[in-house]
Design a protein around this motif. Structure first.
Motif, PDB file in Angstrom:
ATOM      1  N   GLY A 131      15.495 -45.685  27.267  1.00 27.85           N
ATOM      2  CA  GLY A 131      16.151 -44.325  27.433  1.00 27.85           C
ATOM      3  C   GLY A 131      14.789 -43.925  27.969  1.00 27.85           C
ATOM      4  N   SER A 132      13.475 -43.753  27.094  1.00 27.91           N
ATOM      5  CA  SER A 132      11.865 -42.898  27.719  1.00 27.91           C
ATOM      6  C   SER A 132      11.712 -43.742  28.432  1.00 27.91           C
ATOM      7  CB  SER A 132      11.770 -42.427  26.461  1.00 27.91           C
ATOM      8  OG  SER A 132      12.136 -41.574  25.701  1.00 27.91           O
ATOM      9  N   ASP A 133      11.178 -44.933  27.722  1.00 28.01           N
ATOM     10  CA  ASP A 133      10.911 -46.453  28.362  1.00 28.01           C
ATOM     11  C   ASP A 133      11.241 -47.470  29.420  1.00 28.01           C
ATOM     12  OD1 ASP A 133       9.271 -48.384  29.126  1.00 28.01           O
ATOM     13  OD2 ASP A 133       9.434 -49.536  27.373  1.00 28.01           O
ATOM     14  N   ILE A 158      26.123 -42.392  30.771  1.00 28.30           N
ATOM     15  CA  ILE A 158      26.169 -41.791  31.602  1.00 28.30           C
ATOM     16  C   ILE A 158      27.021 -41.014  32.103  1.00 28.30           C
ATOM     17  CG2 ILE A 158      26.291 -42.712  34.385  1.00 28.30           C
ATOM     18  CD1 ILE A 158      24.089 -44.017  32.249  1.00 28.30           C
ATOM     19  N   SER A 159      26.642 -39.568  33.038  1.00 28.34           N
ATOM     20  CA  SER A 159      27.407 -38.596  32.731  1.00 28.34           C
ATOM     21  C   SER A 159      28.551 -38.880  33.956  1.00 28.34           C
ATOM     22  CB  SER A 159      26.415 -36.985  33.432  1.00 28.34           C
ATOM     23  OG  SER A 159      25.219 -37.201  32.535  1.00 28.34           O
ATOM     24  N   HIS A 160      29.138 -38.772  33.780  1.00 23.76           N
ATOM     25  CA  HIS A 160      30.469 -38.312  34.163  1.00 23.76           C
ATOM     26  C   HIS A 160      31.366 -40.149  35.255  1.00 23.76           C
ATOM     27  CE1 HIS A 160      28.177 -36.590  36.991  1.00 23.76           C
ATOM     28  NE2 HIS A 160      28.364 -37.001  38.344  1.00 23.76           N
ATOM     29  N   ASN A 179       8.161 -52.738  35.989  1.00 22.80           N
ATOM     30  CA  ASN A 179       8.876 -51.708  36.660  1.00 22.80           C
ATOM     31  C   ASN A 179       8.665 -52.403  37.671  1.00 22.80           C
ATOM     32  OD1 ASN A 179       6.046 -50.631  37.440  1.00 22.80           O
ATOM     33  ND2 ASN A 179       6.075 -49.486  35.290  1.00 22.80           N
ATOM     34  N   LYS A 180       7.924 -52.590  38.266  1.00 21.87           N
ATOM     35  CA  LYS A 180       8.331 -53.504  39.999  1.00 21.87           C
ATOM     36  C   LYS A 180       8.680 -54.355  39.900  1.00 21.87           C
ATOM     37  CE  LYS A 180       3.038 -51.920  41.061  1.00 21.87           C
ATOM     38  NZ  LYS A 180       3.247 -51.435  40.159  1.00 21.87           N
ATOM     39  N   GLY A 181       9.975 -54.342  39.914  1.00 23.13           N
ATOM     40  CA  GLY A 181      11.071 -55.184  39.641  1.00 23.13           C
ATOM     41  C   GLY A 181      12.216 -54.782  38.890  1.00 23.13           C
ATOM     42  N   PHE A 233      12.278 -48.051  40.525  1.00 25.31           N
ATOM     43  CA  PHE A 233      11.812 -48.091  39.280  1.00 25.31           C
ATOM     44  C   PHE A 233      10.598 -46.500  40.356  1.00 25.31           C
ATOM     45  CE2 PHE A 233       8.081 -46.532  36.221  1.00 25.31           C
ATOM     46  CZ  PHE A 233       9.473 -46.098  35.253  1.00 25.31           C
ATOM     47  N   HIS A 234      10.278 -46.076  41.057  1.00 26.87           N
ATOM     48  CA  HIS A 234       9.568 -45.014  42.167  1.00 26.87           C
ATOM     49  C   HIS A 234      10.849 -44.165  42.120  1.00 26.87           C
ATOM     50  CE1 HIS A 234       6.610 -48.513  42.179  1.00 26.87           C
ATOM     51  NE2 HIS A 234       5.859 -47.269  42.068  1.00 26.87           N
ATOM     52  N   ILE A 235      11.669 -45.183  43.438  1.00 25.95           N
ATOM     53  CA  ILE A 235      13.044 -43.549  43.636  1.00 25.95           C
ATOM     54  C   ILE A 235      13.480 -43.539  42.056  1.00 25.95           C
ATOM     55  CG2 ILE A 235      15.103 -43.903  44.442  1.00 25.95           C
ATOM     56  CD1 ILE A 235      14.624 -46.577  45.629  1.00 25.95           C
ATOM     57  N   ALA A 375       0.704 -34.183  31.174  1.00 19.07           N
ATOM     58  CA  ALA A 375      -0.186 -34.716  30.180  1.00 19.07           C
ATOM     59  C   ALA A 375      -1.243 -35.669  31.178  1.00 19.07           C
ATOM     60  CB  ALA A 375      -1.164 -35.399  28.904  1.00 19.07           C
ATOM     61  N   ARG A 376      -0.589 -36.882  31.808  1.00 17.06           N
ATOM     62  CA  ARG A 376      -0.924 -37.390  32.987  1.00 17.06           C
ATOM     63  C   ARG A 376      -1.663 -37.146  33.761  1.00 17.06           C
ATOM     64  NH1 ARG A 376       2.417 -42.675  32.490  1.00 17.06           N
ATOM     65  NH2 ARG A 376       2.388 -43.794  30.784  1.00 17.06           N
ATOM     66  N   SER A 377      -1.264 -36.394  33.799  1.00 23.02           N
ATOM     67  CA  SER A 377      -1.334 -35.788  35.970  1.00 23.02           C
ATOM     68  C   SER A 377      -2.882 -35.231  35.544  1.00 23.02           C
ATOM     69  CB  SER A 377      -0.044 -34.752  36.347  1.00 23.02           C
ATOM     70  OG  SER A 377      -0.315 -33.749  35.415  1.00 23.02           O
TER      71      SER A 377
HETATM   72  N1  CAA Z   1       7.457 -40.860  41.617  1.00 27.07           N
HETATM   73  C1  CAA Z   1       6.898 -41.423  42.372  1.00 27.07           C
HETATM   74  N2  CAA Z   1       6.213 -42.985  41.097  1.00 27.07           N
HETATM   75  C2  CAA Z   1       6.292 -42.236  40.389  1.00 27.07           C
HETATM   76  C3  CAA Z   1       6.623 -41.649  39.812  1.00 27.07           C
HETATM   77  C4  CAA Z   1       7.296 -40.390  40.551  1.00 27.07           C
HETATM   78  N3  CAA Z   1       7.135 -38.667  39.334  1.00 27.07           N
HETATM   79  N4  CAA Z   1       6.216 -41.493  38.384  1.00 27.07           N
HETATM   80  C5  CAA Z   1       5.396 -42.871  38.438  1.00 27.07           C
HETATM   81  N5  CAA Z   1       5.681 -43.228  39.373  1.00 27.07           N
HETATM   82  C6  CAA Z   1       5.071 -44.428  40.231  1.00 27.07           C
HETATM   83  C7  CAA Z   1       3.937 -44.648  39.750  1.00 27.07           C
HETATM   84  O1  CAA Z   1       2.933 -44.405  40.702  1.00 27.07           O
HETATM   85  C8  CAA Z   1       3.466 -46.322  39.429  1.00 27.07           C
HETATM   86  O2  CAA Z   1       3.510 -46.944  40.019  1.00 27.07           O
HETATM   87  P1  CAA Z   1       2.125 -48.455  40.823  1.00 27.07           P
HETATM   88  O3  CAA Z   1       2.563 -48.781  39.242  1.00 27.07           O
HETATM   89  O4  CAA Z   1       2.719 -49.152  42.143  1.00 27.07           O
HETATM   90  O5  CAA Z   1       0.827 -47.386  40.819  1.00 27.07           O
HETATM   91  C9  CAA Z   1       5.031 -46.444  38.574  1.00 27.07           C
HETATM   92  O6  CAA Z   1       5.973 -45.526  39.073  1.00 27.07           O
HETATM   93  C10 CAA Z   1       4.450 -46.979  37.059  1.00 27.07           C
HETATM   94  O7  CAA Z   1       4.808 -45.651  36.427  1.00 27.07           O
HETATM   95  P2  CAA Z   1       4.253 -45.008  34.778  1.00 27.07           P
HETATM   96  O8  CAA Z   1       3.316 -46.087  34.759  1.00 27.07           O
HETATM   97  O9  CAA Z   1       3.878 -43.914  34.434  1.00 27.07           O
HETATM   98  O10 CAA Z   1       5.199 -45.607  33.935  1.00 27.07           O
HETATM   99  P3  CAA Z   1       5.693 -45.662  32.874  1.00 27.07           P
HETATM  100  O11 CAA Z   1       6.273 -46.666  32.584  1.00 27.07           O
HETATM  101  O12 CAA Z   1       4.350 -44.936  31.751  1.00 27.07           O
HETATM  102  O13 CAA Z   1       6.870 -44.577  32.770  1.00 27.07           O
HETATM  103  C11 CAA Z   1       7.498 -42.015  32.281  1.00 27.07           C
HETATM  104  C12 CAA Z   1       6.817 -43.142  32.738  1.00 27.07           C
HETATM  105  C13 CAA Z   1       6.812 -40.608  32.731  1.00 27.07           C
HETATM  106  C14 CAA Z   1       7.496 -42.596  30.889  1.00 27.07           C
HETATM  107  C15 CAA Z   1       9.256 -42.520  32.732  1.00 27.07           C
HETATM  108  O14 CAA Z   1       9.291 -43.881  32.205  1.00 27.07           O
HETATM  109  C16 CAA Z   1      10.072 -41.509  32.156  1.00 27.07           C
HETATM  110  O15 CAA Z   1      10.068 -40.611  32.999  1.00 27.07           O
HETATM  111  N6  CAA Z   1      10.974 -41.462  30.917  1.00 27.07           N
HETATM  112  C17 CAA Z   1      11.837 -41.154  31.124  1.00 27.07           C
HETATM  113  C18 CAA Z   1      13.213 -41.385  31.911  1.00 27.07           C
HETATM  114  C19 CAA Z   1      13.991 -40.165  32.453  1.00 27.07           C
HETATM  115  O16 CAA Z   1      13.584 -39.053  32.443  1.00 27.07           O
HETATM  116  N7  CAA Z   1      14.922 -40.464  31.902  1.00 27.07           N
HETATM  117  C20 CAA Z   1      16.650 -39.387  32.112  1.00 27.07           C
HETATM  118  C21 CAA Z   1      17.858 -40.173  32.274  1.00 27.07           C
HETATM  119  S1  CAA Z   1      18.536 -40.059  33.926  1.00 27.07           S
HETATM  120  C22 CAA Z   1      19.485 -38.399  33.126  1.00 27.07           C
HETATM  121  O17 CAA Z   1      19.272 -38.071  31.809  1.00 27.07           O
HETATM  122  C23 CAA Z   1      20.872 -37.791  33.598  1.00 27.07           C
HETATM  123  C24 CAA Z   1      22.040 -37.510  33.364  1.00 27.07           C
HETATM  124  O18 CAA Z   1      22.633 -37.943  33.327  1.00 27.07           O
HETATM  125  C25 CAA Z   1      21.714 -35.485  32.997  1.00 27.07           C
END
Ligand code: CAA
Length: 381
Positions: A131-133, A158-160, A179-181, A233-235, A375-377
């Motif tokens: 979820g968060s991860d 998954i919404s709708h 997350n690169k896979g 993951f980036h997307i 905070a990370r930013s």
């Molecule tokens: N844009 C582009 N790339 C990003 C990014 C962003 N905003 N945030 C991180 N990345 C990239 C990083 O640059 C990094 O890339 P490199 O390894 O190439 O340098 C890579 O992603 C990994 O980044 P992190 O180390 O920060 O990743 P992390 O594993 O620590 O996770 C997190 C970061 C912020 C906790 C993320 O996992 C997260 O946002 N979790 C919450 C998930 C979430 O929001 N889920 C929602 C589900 S969808 C939903 O709810 C829809 C619905 O139905 C309503």
């Protein structure tokens, strides 16, 4: 610096408000009570151009930009958050995905249908263990000899997912890649192996279906990879930067509905020989509601403006979502409090607002995840 919407946006806001209050608000309580999918409401949003807000005119979209989309989402969510969730996901996580990462062929194939409302889009990232991860997802995508991929696994919340025609699905293409896979795929829901499962019985947003999704030997042609293999993951993350502006807009809309209901009730209800509105304790709640709503709205428009200018907006989107969702929950709690015993019943909408607001602190990144992103930013350099 201008804190007012320009004339074009004010006209859009007025039109969206008239539509949402006229068509969506009267249906919201019934959809909640019956847990009935808001399909008709979503179709009507399509007729207004609200399903193509992120899509350029070239593909039949209304191309409203992020500020325009926020303006519309605030009005739609003030009237019916179940409809609001649906159109937010469709616009900011699916249409946006194609606009940003789609090939010309993918855009030609999907965007006109999505923008017109003929097709609905879903976003499938979360799983039981991720979820968060989000980067730890395990749904597998195995490449076949002809270049196509076979997807297997289970997606959750998954919404709708059961009403969508196309879904952006994230699956693991490299088991050891972290997350690169992960790769993003455009999956047509009519394809064999796309199987919506259990419908969640939720606290709120009961008109928006949330389902489990089984991916069972689901074959996806190579041309339906979205973006690059292993860059999914980036997307996912970059789309959530935009999606979070949508959920923040939703929270502002719900908070506004709480304020309006509270003002109305405070003027009508009399205790100790005078209206509730005459009591300082009630006035304090109204003042805090209104001030927080204005602050949240400004944070939303700042993030949206940055997005429209093509600038990074992840931190600002998280700030907007953090503040707006917490404030919506606070407003909903206080709106119930102002209504007293009446607010605890289904005779008044604030009971529903209280339940609908809750998830804005959970989905598209919890409050705790927004704080982590913010905070990370600051801390990473
Ligand atoms: N844009 C582009 N790339 C990003 C990014 C962003 N905003 N945030 C991180 N990345 C990239 C990083 O640059 C990094 O890339 P490199 O390894 O190439 O340098 C890579 O992603 C990994 O980044 P992190 O180390 O920060 O990743 P992390 O594993 O620590 O996770 C997190 C970061 C912020 C906790 C993320 O996992 C997260 O946002 N979790 C919450 C998930 C979430 O929001 N889920 C929602 C589900 S969808 C939903 O709810 C829809 C619905 O139905 C309503």
């Amino acid at each position: 610096m201008d804190f007012d919407l320009n004339e074009e946006m004010q006209v859009l806001q007025e039109a969206a408000r008239e539509f949402a209050q006229g068509e969506l608000a009267p249906r919201a309580a019934e959809a909640d009570k019956n847990e009935a999918w808001v399909g008709d409401q979503v179709r009507m949003c399509g007729e207004q151009g609200f399903l193509g807000m992120a899509v350029s005119e070239e593909y039949g979209g209304s191309e409203l930009g992020a500020v325009g989309t926020s303006v519309v989402l605030m009005e739609v969510n003030k009237a019916c958050p179940s409809t609001g969730t649906t159109i937010s996901v469709h616009n900011s996580l699916v249409c946006e995905a194609l606009m940003r990462y789609g090939t010309d062929a993918q855009k030609q194939t999907y965007l006109p249908k999505l923008a017109s409302g003929e097709w609905l889009g879903a976003y499938a990232l979360s799983e039981a263990g991720s979820g968060s991860d989000a980067g730890s997802l395990v749904c597998r995508a195995t490449q076949n000899d002809d270049g196509s991929f076979t997807l297997d696994g289970t997606k959750l919340w998954i919404s709708h997912g059961d009403y969508a025609d196309v879904a952006v699905v994230f699956a693991r293409t490299d088991p050891d890649g972290g997350n690169k896979g992960v790769t993003a795929f455009l999956v047509e829901t009519a394809w064999d192996g796309y199987k919506p499962g259990k419908k969640e019985l939720k606290m709120g947003l009961r008109g928006s279906n949330t389902v489990e999704l089984q991916l069972d030997q689901l074959r996806v042609p190579a041309e339906n990879v979205l973006g690059e293999v292993n860059r999914g993951f980036h997307i996912a993350m970059s789309l959530l930067d935009t999606g979070r502006i949508g959920i923040a807009s939703q929270a502002v809309g719900i908070a506004e509905a709480c304020l309006d209901a509270s003002v109305k009730y405070a003027k009508e209800r009399e205790q100790f020989g005078k209206p509730l509105a005459a009591f300082g304790a009630i006035q304090g709640k109204i003042a805090d509601m209104a001030t927080g709503i204005d602050a949240a709205r400004l944070l939303v428009f700042r993030a949206a403006q940055l997005k429209d200018e093509g600038k990074p907006h992840g931190r600002e989107a998280s700030m907007a979502k953090l503040m707006a969702s917490q404030h919506a929950n606070w407003c909903a709690k206080e709106a119930v409090q102002i209504h007293g015993g009446a607010g605890y019943t289904r005779d008044f909408p604030v009971e529903r607002y209280f339940r609908d607001a809750r998830v804005t602190e959970i989905y598209e990144g919890t409050t705790e995840i927004q704080k982590l992103v913010i905070a990370r930013s600051y801390l990473r350099d």
